[in-house]
Design a protein around this motif. Structure first.
Motif, PDB file in Angstrom:
ATOM      1  N   PRO A  59       0.861  -1.190   0.000  1.00 64.65           N
ATOM      2  CA  PRO A  59       0.000   0.000   0.000  1.00 64.65           C
ATOM      3  C   PRO A  59       0.893   1.234   0.000  1.00 64.65           C
ATOM      4  O   PRO A  59       1.598   1.490   0.969  1.00 64.65           O
ATOM      5  CB  PRO A  59      -0.802  -0.134   1.299  1.00 64.65           C
ATOM      6  N   VAL A  60       0.895   1.967  -1.109  1.00 66.09           N
ATOM      7  CA  VAL A  60       1.828   3.094  -1.232  1.00 66.09           C
ATOM      8  C   VAL A  60       1.175   4.434  -0.946  1.00 66.09           C
ATOM      9  O   VAL A  60       1.847   5.421  -0.666  1.00 66.09           O
ATOM     10  CB  VAL A  60       2.491   3.131  -2.633  1.00 66.09           C
ATOM     11  N   LEU A  61      -0.174   4.475  -1.041  1.00 68.32           N
ATOM     12  CA  LEU A  61      -0.863   5.754  -0.815  1.00 68.32           C
ATOM     13  C   LEU A  61      -2.200   5.495  -0.129  1.00 68.32           C
ATOM     14  O   LEU A  61      -3.037   4.752  -0.642  1.00 68.32           O
ATOM     15  CB  LEU A  61      -1.104   6.450  -2.171  1.00 68.32           C
ATOM     16  N   LEU A  62      -2.375   6.094   1.049  1.00 69.09           N
ATOM     17  CA  LEU A  62      -3.649   6.014   1.768  1.00 69.09           C
ATOM     18  C   LEU A  62      -4.221   7.425   1.839  1.00 69.09           C
ATOM     19  O   LEU A  62      -3.533   8.355   2.273  1.00 69.09           O
ATOM     20  CB  LEU A  62      -3.466   5.475   3.195  1.00 69.09           C
ATOM     21  N   LEU A  63      -5.476   7.574   1.424  1.00 68.17           N
ATOM     22  CA  LEU A  63      -6.115   8.888   1.440  1.00 68.17           C
ATOM     23  C   LEU A  63      -7.305   8.862   2.395  1.00 68.17           C
ATOM     24  O   LEU A  63      -8.248   8.084   2.192  1.00 68.17           O
ATOM     25  CB  LEU A  63      -6.583   9.265   0.034  1.00 68.17           C
ATOM     26  N   LEU A  64      -7.250   9.705   3.421  1.00 67.71           N
ATOM     27  CA  LEU A  64      -8.345   9.825   4.383  1.00 67.71           C
ATOM     28  C   LEU A  64      -9.035  11.154   4.099  1.00 67.71           C
ATOM     29  O   LEU A  64      -8.374  12.203   4.027  1.00 67.71           O
ATOM     30  CB  LEU A  64      -7.817   9.795   5.820  1.00 67.71           C
ATOM     31  N   GLY A  65     -10.357  11.123   3.943  1.00 68.80           N
ATOM     32  CA  GLY A  65     -11.055  12.270   3.371  1.00 68.80           C
ATOM     33  C   GLY A  65     -11.405  13.391   4.321  1.00 68.80           C
ATOM     34  O   GLY A  65     -12.144  14.294   3.940  1.00 68.80           O
ATOM     35  N   ASP A  66     -10.927  13.360   5.537  1.00 68.59           N
ATOM     36  CA  ASP A  66     -11.244  14.465   6.445  1.00 68.59           C
ATOM     37  C   ASP A  66     -10.068  14.726   7.381  1.00 68.59           C
ATOM     38  O   ASP A  66      -9.041  14.053   7.322  1.00 68.59           O
ATOM     39  CB  ASP A  66     -12.533  14.180   7.240  1.00 68.59           C
ATOM     40  N   GLU A  67     -10.281  15.719   8.238  1.00 63.79           N
ATOM     41  CA  GLU A  67      -9.241  16.102   9.195  1.00 63.79           C
ATOM     42  C   GLU A  67      -9.727  15.670  10.565  1.00 63.79           C
ATOM     43  O   GLU A  67     -10.853  15.993  10.948  1.00 63.79           O
ATOM     44  CB  GLU A  67      -9.072  17.624   9.148  1.00 63.79           C
ATOM     45  N   ASN A  68      -8.926  14.912  11.268  1.00 66.01           N
ATOM     46  CA  ASN A  68      -9.346  14.437  12.587  1.00 66.01           C
ATOM     47  C   ASN A  68      -8.112  14.434  13.480  1.00 66.01           C
ATOM     48  O   ASN A  68      -7.095  13.804  13.139  1.00 66.01           O
ATOM     49  CB  ASN A  68      -9.933  13.019  12.447  1.00 66.01           C
ATOM     50  N   ALA A  69      -8.238  15.132  14.611  1.00 66.79           N
ATOM     51  CA  ALA A  69      -7.083  15.252  15.513  1.00 66.79           C
ATOM     52  C   ALA A  69      -6.629  13.879  15.998  1.00 66.79           C
ATOM     53  O   ALA A  69      -5.465  13.689  16.372  1.00 66.79           O
ATOM     54  CB  ALA A  69      -7.451  16.142  16.698  1.00 66.79           C
ATOM     55  N   GLY A  70      -7.543  12.903  15.977  1.00 66.32           N
ATOM     56  CA  GLY A  70      -7.213  11.557  16.465  1.00 66.32           C
ATOM     57  C   GLY A  70      -6.270  10.798  15.554  1.00 66.32           C
ATOM     58  O   GLY A  70      -5.602   9.852  16.002  1.00 66.32           O
ATOM     59  N   TYR A  71      -6.162  11.187  14.292  1.00 63.58           N
ATOM     60  CA  TYR A  71      -5.320  10.407  13.365  1.00 63.58           C
ATOM     61  C   TYR A  71      -3.868  10.344  13.828  1.00 63.58           C
ATOM     62  O   TYR A  71      -3.219   9.313  13.719  1.00 63.58           O
ATOM     63  CB  TYR A  71      -5.383  11.005  11.953  1.00 63.58           C
TER      64      TYR A  71
END
Ligand code: SF4
Length: 461
Positions: free
Chosen positions: A339-351
């Motif tokens: 897995p070379v690219l993971l895209l998460l669609g929002d901003e979350n301080a928990g990440y």
């Protein structure tokens, strides 16, 4: 080799991965029996979301709108909520649960939804419907914070907060599935049944893979009952499979009612399914039966046929809901993929504190990027800049990137509407591990045939 974790370095969003918070609250609410939500906002806040959910599940279901117009947007629109609740209760005599789901406009104008619920209780429910059980529940989901993922999390927590009630200790567990498909719920219930464990399943949407019956009924309803929700306070423990879609409810139950919480892992792949079953065993004392050991063996056999010969070293991009993306990435690594690219669609301080992201940062042995607040343009731009990919995994909104750049794509997540019947198949559990590995392989095989790329390998099998 590095695993870079960063925010998208561009203002604005082009081809978003997610829609807004009220969508998540609507998805959670359809899992409750005798429930029709009222979305307090413009009609489009329901119409488009309902369309997305219907396209995905290929089912019809009911959600209402307070249908705010210009005057309401200027002077306040609580009168629309009052009318909407009354009309809904008159039109649907079976309805008991009515979440009032706010939107960007009604949060900005400052409509006091909690206040109007108190007023409706005294002036409408007690007067006009005194013998009827009706629960009006405020769900605050302004769309200018979070995303559909946090909206789902907020709604699950607020339903649990409203209903959970201390009673006799129960031998059940609470299972918070997160944003999944009917096929996932079926597989999770199968795993629990094999362990002889009973659960309050939040939220039960297996029934959205519903039959068309001779009586012509074509409307689907969720199956989680008020009794299930009340009983969450008395369970042996809560297992929330997804950190960002139900984790808040699990934490709240632990804090308010001392119900022990286990959050994650999302049981995608063999490793995470093993951990899930071990967690159920530790919580209930019920052993893992031989039947599940055999199912595990069948899954491992299926995966072994594919991993080293076909899946190893394949470069993958994954986008969508964070728990799904991270679970798929972990599984890909177990399958020797990259897995070379993971895209998460929002901003979350928990990440930044997510142990799965930290583990990827510490352990991954190839170059990898995890981008949050991302959009589909981010994927497209990288392909344009020369990123080499063998496979994309994500929901149907990425289909044009796949088509334009001729990278095969496995549809997974929400929404998927351009392949038949995907909602019926699980990605969780041992059955999900088999399905995912085989679908990844078949997607790559089709692409090899289409491009005449080492197609001869398939003849040797
Ligand atoms: S962004 Fe606002 S107006 Fe648009 S659908 Fe979401 S809540 Fe409704």
């Amino acid at each position: 080799m590095t695993c870079e974790f960063k925010i998208k370095d561009r203002v604005g969003t082009i081809n978003p991965i997610f829609t807004c918070q009220p969508a998540g609250a609507q998805y959670a609410s359809i899992g409750i029996k005798d429930c029709i939500g009222i979305v307090h906002g413009g009609q489009g806040c329901v119409m488009f979301v309902r369309l997305l959910i219907s396209q995905h599940l290929k089912e019809s279901f009911e959600i209402a709108s307070s249908s705010v117009h210009e005057d309401g947007a200027v002077f306040g629109a609580l009168d629309r909520v009052e009318q909407a609740v009354d009309v809904l209760l008159m039109r649907y005599p079976h309805v008991k649960v009515v979440p009032i789901i706010t939107t960007c406009s009604t949060e900005v104008i400052g409509d006091d939804v909690d206040g109007v619920i108190t007023k409706l209780q005294e002036e409408l429910l007690d007067v006009k419907y005194p013998d009827r059980e009706v629960h009006l529940i405020p769900i605050h989901t302004p769309s200018f914070v979070g995303s559909m993922v946090s909206g789902y999390d907020v709604a699950v927590r607020d339903f649990v907060k409203h209903f959970s009630k201390k009673g006799k200790p129960s031998l059940k567990i609470n299972l918070i599935t997160g944003w999944v498909n009917p096929g996932d719920v079926k597989e999770l219930k199968h795993l629990l049944a094999a362990m002889e464990v009973e659960a309050n399943v939040l939220f039960e949407i297996e029934s959205f893979d519903s039959p068309l019956m001779p009586d012509g009924s074509a409307v689907s309803h969720g199956s989680t009952t008020i009794a299930d929700l009340e009983d969450t306070a008395n369970a042996q423990g809560t297992i929330a499979l997804n950190r960002y879609e139900g984790g808040a409810a699990a934490k709240w139950l632990q804090k308010r009612w001392d119900v022990p919480a286990v959050i994650g892992p999302t049981p995608i792949g063999i490793r995470n399914t093993d951990t899930f079953l071990q967690n159920v065993k530790a919580m209930t004392g019920h052993p893992i039966p031989d039947s599940l050991v055999r199912e595990r063996g069948i899954a491992i056999d299926a995966i072994t046929d594919l991993t080293h010969m076909f899946l190893a070293d394949k470069r993958v991009a994954i986008y969508g809901n964070p728990d799904l993306v991270l679970g798929l990435a972990e599984y890909c690594l177990d399958l020797e993929m990259k897995p070379v690219l993971l895209l998460l669609g929002d901003e979350n301080a928990g990440y930044a504190e997510d142990p799965r992201i930290k583990a990827l940062q510490e352990n991954v042995s190839h170059d990898m990027e995890i981008v949050y607040n991302a959009d589909l343009f981010e994927l497209e731009q990288r392909l344009k800049d020369g990123l080499e990919l063998d496979l994309i995994m994500g929901h149907s909104k990425g289909r044009f990137v796949s088509m334009d750049y001729k990278v095969p794509m496995l549809r997974v997540g929400f929404p998927t509407y351009d392949r038949a019947g995907l909602y019926r198949y699980p990605v969780v559990g041992y059955a999900g591990a088999t399905w995912l590995a085989e679908q990844m392989a078949n997607t790559i095989f089709s692409d090899m045939e289409y491009k005449n790329n080492r197609e001869w390998i398939l003849n040797m099998w």
